[in-house]
Scaffold this motif. Structure first.
Motif, PDB file in Angstrom:
ATOM      1  N   LYS A 153       0.856  -1.185   0.000  1.00  0.00           N
ATOM      2  CA  LYS A 153       0.000   0.000   0.000  1.00  0.00           C
ATOM      3  C   LYS A 153       0.887   1.228   0.000  1.00  0.00           C
ATOM      4  O   LYS A 153       1.994   1.194   0.541  1.00  0.00           O
ATOM      5  CB  LYS A 153      -0.843   0.067   1.285  1.00  0.00           C
ATOM      6  N   ILE A 154       0.377   2.298  -0.585  1.00  0.00           N
ATOM      7  CA  ILE A 154       1.058   3.586  -0.496  1.00  0.00           C
ATOM      8  C   ILE A 154       0.116   4.549   0.214  1.00  0.00           C
ATOM      9  O   ILE A 154      -1.047   4.681  -0.165  1.00  0.00           O
ATOM     10  CB  ILE A 154       1.437   4.146  -1.880  1.00  0.00           C
ATOM     11  N   TYR A 155       0.644   5.201   1.239  1.00  0.00           N
ATOM     12  CA  TYR A 155      -0.082   6.249   1.951  1.00  0.00           C
ATOM     13  C   TYR A 155       0.568   7.579   1.613  1.00  0.00           C
ATOM     14  O   TYR A 155       1.774   7.651   1.373  1.00  0.00           O
ATOM     15  CB  TYR A 155      -0.009   6.038   3.467  1.00  0.00           C
ATOM     16  N   ARG A 156      -0.240   8.649   1.600  1.00  0.00           N
ATOM     17  CA  ARG A 156       0.290   9.995   1.347  1.00  0.00           C
ATOM     18  C   ARG A 156      -0.264  10.949   2.391  1.00  0.00           C
ATOM     19  O   ARG A 156      -1.453  10.923   2.695  1.00  0.00           O
ATOM     20  CB  ARG A 156      -0.118  10.485  -0.043  1.00  0.00           C
ATOM     21  N   SER A 157       0.618  11.798   2.917  1.00  0.00           N
ATOM     22  CA  SER A 157       0.164  12.909   3.752  1.00  0.00           C
ATOM     23  C   SER A 157       0.597  14.196   3.052  1.00  0.00           C
ATOM     24  O   SER A 157       1.636  14.242   2.394  1.00  0.00           O
ATOM     25  CB  SER A 157       0.739  12.838   5.168  1.00  0.00           C
ATOM     26  N   ILE A 158      -0.227  15.224   3.163  1.00  0.00           N
ATOM     27  CA  ILE A 158       0.054  16.509   2.524  1.00  0.00           C
ATOM     28  C   ILE A 158       0.161  17.574   3.608  1.00  0.00           C
ATOM     29  O   ILE A 158      -0.730  17.696   4.458  1.00  0.00           O
ATOM     30  CB  ILE A 158      -1.049  16.895   1.518  1.00  0.00           C
ATOM     31  N   GLY A 159       1.260  18.335   3.564  1.00  0.00           N
ATOM     32  CA  GLY A 159       1.429  19.470   4.471  1.00  0.00           C
ATOM     33  C   GLY A 159       1.395  19.103   5.943  1.00  0.00           C
ATOM     34  O   GLY A 159       0.915  19.882   6.758  1.00  0.00           O
TER      35      GLY A 159
END
Length: 183
Positions: A97-103
């Motif tokens: 899985k790939i998780y992304r957080s922004i800022g």
């Protein structure tokens, strides 16, 4: 027959849009190639993780990249990472899985492939080096993005551990492309 134009100045027809010549955009003293790689981030770390949970965060290979434009696309992936999954007598599937957080916000899953491999009773241990795993994201932001890779597996059967990295040097990457379009 080749042609040549000699001029001292080329001015923008529409104010603040820059001038594009054969895919190369000139604007305010800087240039960017349309659909070009703007930045490449690589991560290299010795990884030695094991576990029996449904999800194992491969923290040493997190990729942090700050897009230069809201229209950029980010390709993230794992270059090399050995993964070994023991048979649990239940045809255990595993994936990433790939998780992304922004800022600095909380991370959420943007990609799941739960069936990259499978350990079966005929093949007591399934091994993969994770070659060629990549994903293209369009985060539509110029804030810092952190991409996390997580190993996922079916749980059940015996409590045998799976291993990720096997104390080897593993790699991950992030590449920002300008003006990327989907076809």
């Amino acid at each position: 027959m080749a042609s040549e134009i000699k001029v001292d100045t080329i001015s923008e027809k529409t104010s603040a849009n820059g001038v594009t010549i054969d895919g190369y955009k000139l604007k305010d003293g800087a240039g960017t190639m349309v659909n070009a790689a703007l930045q490449v981030i690589t991560q290299q770390a010795t990884v030695d993780l094991s576990g029996d949970g449904a999800e194992i965060d491969i923290t040493p290979l997190d990729v942090t990249i700050t897009p230069s434009s809201t229209s950029s696309a980010i390709m993230v992936g794992l270059g090399s990472i050995p993964i070994q999954v023991a048979d649990r007598n239940d045809n255990n599937y595993w994936g990433l899985k790939i998780y992304r957080s922004i800022g600095g916000g909380s991370a959420s899953a943007i990609y799941t492939n739960s069936q990259i491999g499978r350990a079966t009773s005929e093949r007591t241990t399934q091994f993969s080096d994770g070659k060629g795993f990549s994903f293209i994201d369009k985060p539509s932001t110029t804030s810092q993005c952190v991409y996390e890779f997580r190993f996922i597996q079916s749980t059940g059967g015996s409590a045998e551990n799976s291993s990720i990295g096997k104390a080897m040097t593993c790699t991950s990457y992030g590449i920002e492309f300008s003006g990327a379009t989907e076809v």
